[in-house]
Enzyme design. Structure first.
Site: not given
Length: 416
Positions: A280, A291, A305
């Site tokens: 999460s 990224d 998740k």
């Protein structure tokens, strides 16, 4: 559709109505249970069971929160609650451990991420909802509980006895490693985690006398927590740009979270450690930094998740926790059921360094000549101490050892 023809489909109002036949079926089942079940059950309890059943069939994270569970959820966001100290989900009808939390009865007893809990005090979990299983694991401080767990690599289930305690999770901890490299461990994302993370960086910079060379962020076995806090942690290291965005069906489910300009570390090299217990909010941080090429992610694939749950109150004391959206990394990657793939995969292993034979260098010889270029002579004792520290770290935590070595390499490259 050609002109002159009427569309046979129902109007929007008709489409929005509850299906009459299905309602009749529900009413029939309701009446049969009320009239024929072996024990008398009041209407309010039956309706609550119906709500729980609807939510439990949707996904492992949607559920009904009665008064006590609603209070427990509020406590979890502040880091204080009673229990064993594990984050759990459902898998194949059993309770799966997402991660044990640091310094809790579960972690001290040896519970590991990936364990499947099949029995609680000799009571089978099969057929129970996640909420019911969690309720069984709760109890008074000092009381004992025995979990029967299945674990990969074990031929048969293992019994683990745990003494319940009052849990207070310390969200952020930090310390200096070898040669002024910093380690920040985030155990869970709570409301103050973002501010505590920045304070930890400032503390490390003070302890290193402003010569901090790099940073390792340890998110292993971090089950997640407050979304906003994960955004604040990523924001502290990013000089602007998107951190995460969410997409869903209801109003407010589509949201975007961006970082403000300014990196509190001024571009120090960063390593992020993850494993199968990272879920999460911890995946949001790892994915955002990955990224933006702001950090190298090492370890093993994260839990996966990638959904967001909204807590919707239905009365003063009760609420439902409903999955309302999925979150995506800045590059549009969905984490749901896939997880974050590390840039460098390092499995957790028990390693023992081969102790080298005692070596004597020129600096150890009596009457040795000084360095002609004016350089400092090697310190044999300091060198031995550094080698011993490295061996201990390798044997205790090989993933952290590899992270530190990679961080040292990044620091050297950035200087050049």
């Amino acid at each position: 559709m050609s002109h002159g023809q009427t569309e046979p489909a129902e109007s929007k109002a008709e489409q929005g109505r509850l299906p009459l036949d299905d309602l009749r079926t529900f009413t029939r089942v309701f009446e049969d249970i009320r009239a024929g079940y072996i024990e008398e059950v009041d209407d309010a309890t039956l309706f609550e069971y119906a709500i729980k059943g609807m939510l439990s069939e949707l996904d492992p994270h949607s559920n009904f929160l009665d008064a006590s569970r609603f209070d427990n959820l509020k406590e979890n966001t502040t880091g204080q609650y009673g229990g064993l100290g594990i984050e759990v989900g459902m898998e194949d009808g059993f309770v799966k451990v997402i991660s044990p939390m640091d310094d809790t009865p579960a972690s001290e007893a040896g519970i590991e991420a990936g364990d499947l809990i099949v029995k609680i005090d000799d009571e089978s979990i099969k057929g129970k909802s996640l909420a019911e299983a969690i309720e069984l694991m709760r109890g008074e401080k000092g009381s004992k509980i025995t979990l029967k767990v299945m674990r990969q690599g074990l031929e048969k289930p293992k019994d683990i006895e745990i003494v319940r305690d009052y849990i207070k999770v310390t969200s952020v901890r930090s310390r200096l490693l070898d040669d002024n490299y910093g380690l920040i461990r985030i155990a869970q994302f709570q409301i103050p985690t973002g501010k505590d993370f920045v304070k930890a960086i400032e503390k490390l910079q003070t302890e290193s006398e402003s010569s901090l060379k790099g940073l390792i962020i340890d998110l292993r076995n971090n089950p997640g927590g407050v979304l906003r806090s994960s955004v604040e942690v990523a924001d502290a290291l990013l000089d602007g740009g998107r951190v995460v965005y969410t997409e869903g069906r209801i109003k407010g489910a589509n949201a975007q979270y961006d970082a403000e300009a300014g990196d509190v570390t001024n571009g120090l090299p960063v390593i992020v450690l993850i494993n199968g217990g990272s879920a999460s909010a911890s995946e949001i941080v790892a994915g955002a930094l990955q990224d933006h090429s702001r950090a190298i992610v090492i370890g093993t694939r994260s839990f996966g998740k990638g959904s967001v749950q909204s807590v919707i109150p239905i009365s003063k004391e009760k609420a439902i926790k409903l999955t309302t959206s999925l979150y995506f990394t800045p590059n549009g990657r969905s984490i749901q059921a896939q997880g974050i793939e590390p840039d460098i995969e390092v499995e957790r292993a028990r390693l023992t360094a081969i102790k080298p034979r005692a070596r004597v260098t020129e600096a150890d010889l009596s009457g040795h000549l000084g360095n002609g270029n004016g350089g400092e002579e090697s310190d044999a004792e300091e060198r031995k101490r550094s080698q011993e520290n490295g061996r201990k770290l390798l044997e205790r935590d090989n993933q952290l050892y590899e992270a530190l070595n990679i961080l040292k390499g990044l620091s050297l490259l950035s200087k050049k």
